[in-house]
Each structure stands twice: as C-alpha cells, then as structure tokens.
Enzyme design. Structure first.
Site, mmCIF file in Angstrom:
data_model
loop_
_atom_site.group_PDB
_atom_site.id
_atom_site.type_symbol
_atom_site.label_atom_id
_atom_site.label_comp_id
_atom_site.label_asym_id
_atom_site.label_seq_id
_atom_site.Cartn_x
_atom_site.Cartn_y
_atom_site.Cartn_z
ATOM 1 N N LYS A 145 -1.107 -11.777 -0.048
ATOM 2 C CA LYS A 145 -1.319 -10.703 0.930
ATOM 3 C C LYS A 145 -2.052 -11.191 2.178
ATOM 4 C CE LYS A 145 -0.371 -7.029 -1.955
ATOM 5 N NZ LYS A 145 0.251 -5.733 -1.722
ATOM 6 N N LYS A 161 -2.442 -12.594 -5.781
ATOM 7 C CA LYS A 161 -2.222 -11.520 -4.803
ATOM 8 C C LYS A 161 -3.031 -11.748 -3.524
ATOM 9 C CE LYS A 161 -1.134 -7.610 -6.578
ATOM 10 N NZ LYS A 161 -1.283 -6.443 -7.424
ATOM 11 N N ASP A 183 4.278 -3.007 3.205
ATOM 12 C CA ASP A 183 3.035 -3.429 2.547
ATOM 13 C C ASP A 183 1.955 -3.394 3.622
ATOM 14 O OD1 ASP A 183 0.856 -4.817 1.453
ATOM 15 O OD2 ASP A 183 2.186 -5.770 0.002
ATOM 16 N N ILE A 184 1.164 -2.343 3.587
ATOM 17 C CA ILE A 184 0.208 -2.099 4.676
ATOM 18 C C ILE A 184 -0.845 -3.200 4.719
ATOM 19 C CG2 ILE A 184 -1.344 -0.381 5.694
ATOM 20 C CD1 ILE A 184 0.077 1.695 3.795
ATOM 21 N N ASN A 236 1.725 8.289 -8.340
ATOM 22 C CA ASN A 236 1.019 7.510 -9.370
ATOM 23 C C ASN A 236 -0.299 8.204 -9.695
ATOM 24 O OD1 ASN A 236 -1.189 6.371 -7.657
ATOM 25 N ND2 ASN A 236 0.578 5.518 -6.564
HETATM 26 O O1 C5P Z 1 0.890 -5.059 -4.525
HETATM 27 P P1 C5P Z 1 -0.151 -4.147 -5.028
HETATM 28 O O2 C5P Z 1 0.195 -2.699 -4.865
HETATM 29 O O3 C5P Z 1 -0.684 -4.440 -6.390
HETATM 30 O O4 C5P Z 1 -1.379 -4.495 -4.040
HETATM 31 C C1 C5P Z 1 -2.533 -3.823 -4.046
HETATM 32 C C2 C5P Z 1 -3.212 -3.900 -2.714
HETATM 33 O O5 C5P Z 1 -2.283 -3.827 -1.630
HETATM 34 C C3 C5P Z 1 -4.099 -2.717 -2.516
HETATM 35 O O6 C5P Z 1 -5.166 -3.109 -1.694
HETATM 36 C C4 C5P Z 1 -3.190 -1.719 -1.853
HETATM 37 O O7 C5P Z 1 -3.916 -0.745 -1.124
HETATM 38 C C5 C5P Z 1 -2.384 -2.610 -0.932
HETATM 39 N N1 C5P Z 1 -1.023 -2.142 -0.674
HETATM 40 C C6 C5P Z 1 -0.671 -1.683 0.573
HETATM 41 N N2 C5P Z 1 0.619 -1.298 0.823
HETATM 42 C C7 C5P Z 1 1.543 -1.359 -0.140
HETATM 43 C C8 C5P Z 1 1.213 -1.808 -1.415
HETATM 44 C C9 C5P Z 1 -0.091 -2.184 -1.662
HETATM 45 O O8 C5P Z 1 -1.542 -1.612 1.442
HETATM 46 N N3 C5P Z 1 2.788 -0.977 0.137
#
Ligand code: C5P
Length: 420
Positions: free
Chosen positions: A361, A357, A324-325, A228
């Site tokens: 999260k 979000k 999703d970290i 990206n």
């Molecule tokens: O879901 P999205 O990518 O929009 O979420 C953004 C937030 O989640 C950011 O803080 C990004 O660093 C974190 N993120 C993550 N691991 C992922 C996807 C997003 O840590 N696989």
C-alpha cells in the site's frame, strides 16, 4: 525528533496517607523524566510517610499542605492550584480520600482541590484488602468512575500489613502509563450536556488529521447493498484522541450508528467511491489514518430498479474493484500527507499479511488486528493491535478501543509533532 511524552504537561499530585506514599516519590521522578511538571498536595496523614522536603526537592516546587495557608492563598489559591494543572493524580488514593471525593466533601486542601478542579482525575487506590473490598469503598469506586474519574490498580499481592489480596498501589511505571494514556483522551471533566470543551494546546496543535472510519455500503439495487461488520468505533475513538491532542480533525465516515463526536468535522458517505472523493477534498493533511473497512469490490452493474424474484434465473452479481483509497493517497503525486497510516483487519497470519500490506500500500505504518469471529473485535469495545513500521512490530496490550486510540495517537503525535 520525538519529544518527551509529558513535555509541557503539568500534573497536580495529591498524596494521601498510606505506606504506598513512598512509591509516589518515585512517581514524581518518572513524571519529571518524561518532561512533566509536578505540584504536590500532601495530606496531613501523607506527611507521616513522606516528607515535604523530599517532595519539594524532587519536584523543584513548593509542596502544599494546608487549606488555610495565607501565603499560599496570596501566591496561588486552592482553586487556582487545582485548575492550573492539566491533570490531577491521586496516589496513593486512600479509602478516606476516595470516600471524600465520591461524596463531594471539602474539608482539607486535598479534598477541596478534588472538588474544585475542572480537569480529569486519575486515582491509584492503595489500602488494606478488607478496606478495598468493603462495600462502602466499592460503592465509592463506582460513583467516582461514573463521575469520570479514571482508576489505575490496585494490584494484588502481599501487603505491608501482612495480608494478601487486592489493595497494593499500582507500580509507578503503570501509573505513568495511565497518565500518558489519559492525556490522549479528553483531559477536562466532561460537561453535563456532553459537549466537549475546546482542546487545549497539545502535541498536535496546528495539525490537520484526516481519518476514515466505518464500513462502506455498495449498492446492488436501490434497496440492497453489500456491507461488512465494521462498527466504526476504533476510527471514531482515533478521531476523538486526535482532537484531545489539539488537532483539527476531519472524519470521513461510512454508515455507522455512532453520533458525530463534538468538535470534529464529520463527512458522512455511503460508498467507497464517495469516501475516496471526500478524502481527496479534505487534503492536505499532516496525518492521514485509514481505519475504514472499505469494500474491496462493488457491484458492476447496479440495478436502477429493485431486482424482482420472478421465478426466472437467479441474478448473478458481477463485481468490480473499488478504488484503494489508502494506496492512492500514500502514492499521491502532490499531496501525500507526511504520515500515512493504514489498518489491516485479518483473520489469520495477522502479522505476515499486514507486513506485506504495508509495502504493497505504500503507507508508513500499518496497525494490524485479528478480526476472526473468536476475537470479538468487530463491533466489540476492546482490541489488541500490532503496530508495524519499517523497524518491526510492536504489540500493544488488550485495551478498550478508546485506550488503543489514545496510545496510537500519542505515538503518531510523537512522529508528526506540533505545527503550532
Ligand atoms: O486491503 P485491505 O482492505 O485489507 O486494507 C486495509 C487498509 O486499506 C485499511 O487501512 C483500509 O482503510 C484501506 N483501504 C482503503 N481503500 C480500499 C481498501 C482498503 O483505503 N478500497
């Protein structure tokens, strides 16, 4: 408990000779209210506009006026005076003071202190509009900026001399804000070889800050990948801002072209899964900021050899979800950092999506920004962010990414506090 933002900070305020000097008395009051200590150097011309007695009363400190005051040299020499402060602020910065500083003149206490200091300098210019627009002043301004001097203002408007245009000193509240954001960047003058000196004790002293930054690359085959447009600039700026506030910083970075910021432990990774592992290994942390643009999906069956265009069917790309970290660390069973921050890059309904979000999260704060192509944020140097927490939304003004980082980190530091 949040501390006053300038608690423990010492500011050397150089007051030049201009009508705006009366505003500097108000600036002193604001700095003190924010918890800062102020020492004043008053130029001879400055003392025509505001008295040493006023300033001594407001600061609670002796006001320094003369280069060759024997008692001053015994109590605190001019070199020490310029270095004992954490930041030097010049307000009003007259055309004369700017010219002296730009050329390295040292023929009175103010100019000597500006030349002798090893700390950052913030100037609030104030002068007649013709003087401000004069090529000599503009040249000096460029030189000062190149030397690392920060400049706030001047504002435009009607001037005390009756003319109209740029030259009015920035308002004390704006200067205070510039002081606060300067403290979230490096406060020492950059060394010539680009090496940042060790940070002094700051509000994040003794704290470990963990930051993810940049994109991830998800391989399709040994030579192709999905990526990206993230440049990593905002995450790197956050890492530098955290260090400037005294933190120990671990930066887990996806593939970017940025160099390692000095004094920061950088762990370079390629894929989301590698980033996830590196983050886990870097725990525990007092503050974790997930600024990376992690790929949501990776290719399920990565090819071991380069895919060939052999005239047969176009190979389908079957995707599978990446870890999703942020969500994982925010719900970590044993090592959840006390403050977990996520970023949300959105192209529409920015606040609405980001608010949802934050809950999904499980993080404490989401920093949201508009990354639609029209915003120019992806890869650019500026950003407008919205800080979303339990209490609601705060939108910060359009600023350079380094300033956004400074403002955000100052905010987070107030929530985490010092571990020293
Ligand atoms: O879901 P999205 O990518 O929009 O979420 C953004 C937030 O989640 C950011 O803080 C990004 O660093 C974190 N993120 C993550 N691991 C992922 C996807 C997003 O840590 N696989």
């Amino acid at each position: 408990m949040a501390q006053p933002v300038l608690q423990g900070r010492s500011i050397l305020l150089v007051i030049g000779g201009g009508i705006a000097a009366y505003k500097s008395a108000e600036l002193v009051r604001l700095i003190r209210k924010a918890g800062g200590d102020v020492r004043v150097i008053l130029t001879r011309a400055g003392s025509q506009f505001v008295t040493p007695l006023t300033l001594a009363s407001l600061t609670g400190n002796k006001v320094h006026e003369d280069l060759f005051s024997l008692t001053d040299e015994v109590e605190m020499g001019h070199i020490e005076l310029s270095r004992s402060a954490d930041l030097v602020v010049v307000a009003p910065a007259t055309a004369d003071l700017m010219a002296k500083a730009a050329h390295g003149l040292a023929n009175d206490l103010a100019s000597t202190a500006l030349l002798a200091t090893d700390k950052r300098i913030l100037m609030a210019p104030a002068m007649n509009v013709r003087m401000w627009l004069h090529p000599a002043t503009q040249r000096n301004l460029e030189t000062l900026k190149r030397d690392g001097v920060r400049v706030v203002g001047p504002d435009s408007g009607e001037m005390a001399c009756g003319e109209f245009g740029p030259g009015r000193m920035a308002e004390p509240a704006a200067i205070l804000e510039a002081i606060v954001t300067t403290f979230a960047g490096p406060t020492a003058i950059p060394l010539p070889d680009g090496q940042a000196p060790a940070p002094g004790p700051g509000p994040l002293a003794g704290r470990h800050v963990l930051i993810t930054a940049g994109p991830t690359h998800e391989p399709i085959d040994p030579v192709r990948y999905i990526a990206n447009r993230s440049s990593g600039k905002q995450g790197y700026a956050l890492a530098e801002a955290a260090r400037a506030l005294g933190a120990r910083v671990t930066l887990v970075s996806g593939p970017v072209t940025l160099p390692d910021p000095p004094g920061i432990a950088v762990i370079r990774v390629e894929t989301a899964r590698e980033m996830d592992r590196a983050v886990e290994q870097a725990l525990p942390a007092d503050l974790a900021i997930f600024a990376a643009a992690v790929a949501d999906w990776r290719v399920e069956d990565e090819a071991g050899q380069k895919l060939k265009k052999d005239g047969k069917a176009i190979p389908p790309l079957r995707l599978t979800e990446n870890p999703d970290i942020l969500a994982r660390i925010a719900r970590h069973p044993t090592q959840r950092p006390p403050l977990v921050i996520g970023f949300a890059a959105e192209t529409e309904n920015v606040i609405g999506h980001a608010t949802a979000k934050r809950l999904r999260k499980g993080c404490d704060i989401i920093v949201a920004n508009d990354v639609s192509p029209a915003s120019g944020v992806m890869g650019g140097d500026r950003n407008i962010v919205h800080v979303i927490d339990e209490a609601g939304v705060t939108t910060l003004p359009d600023m350079a990414k380094a300033e956004v980082a400074a403002a955000l980190m100052q905010r987070f530091a107030g929530l985490v506090g010092s571990g020293a």
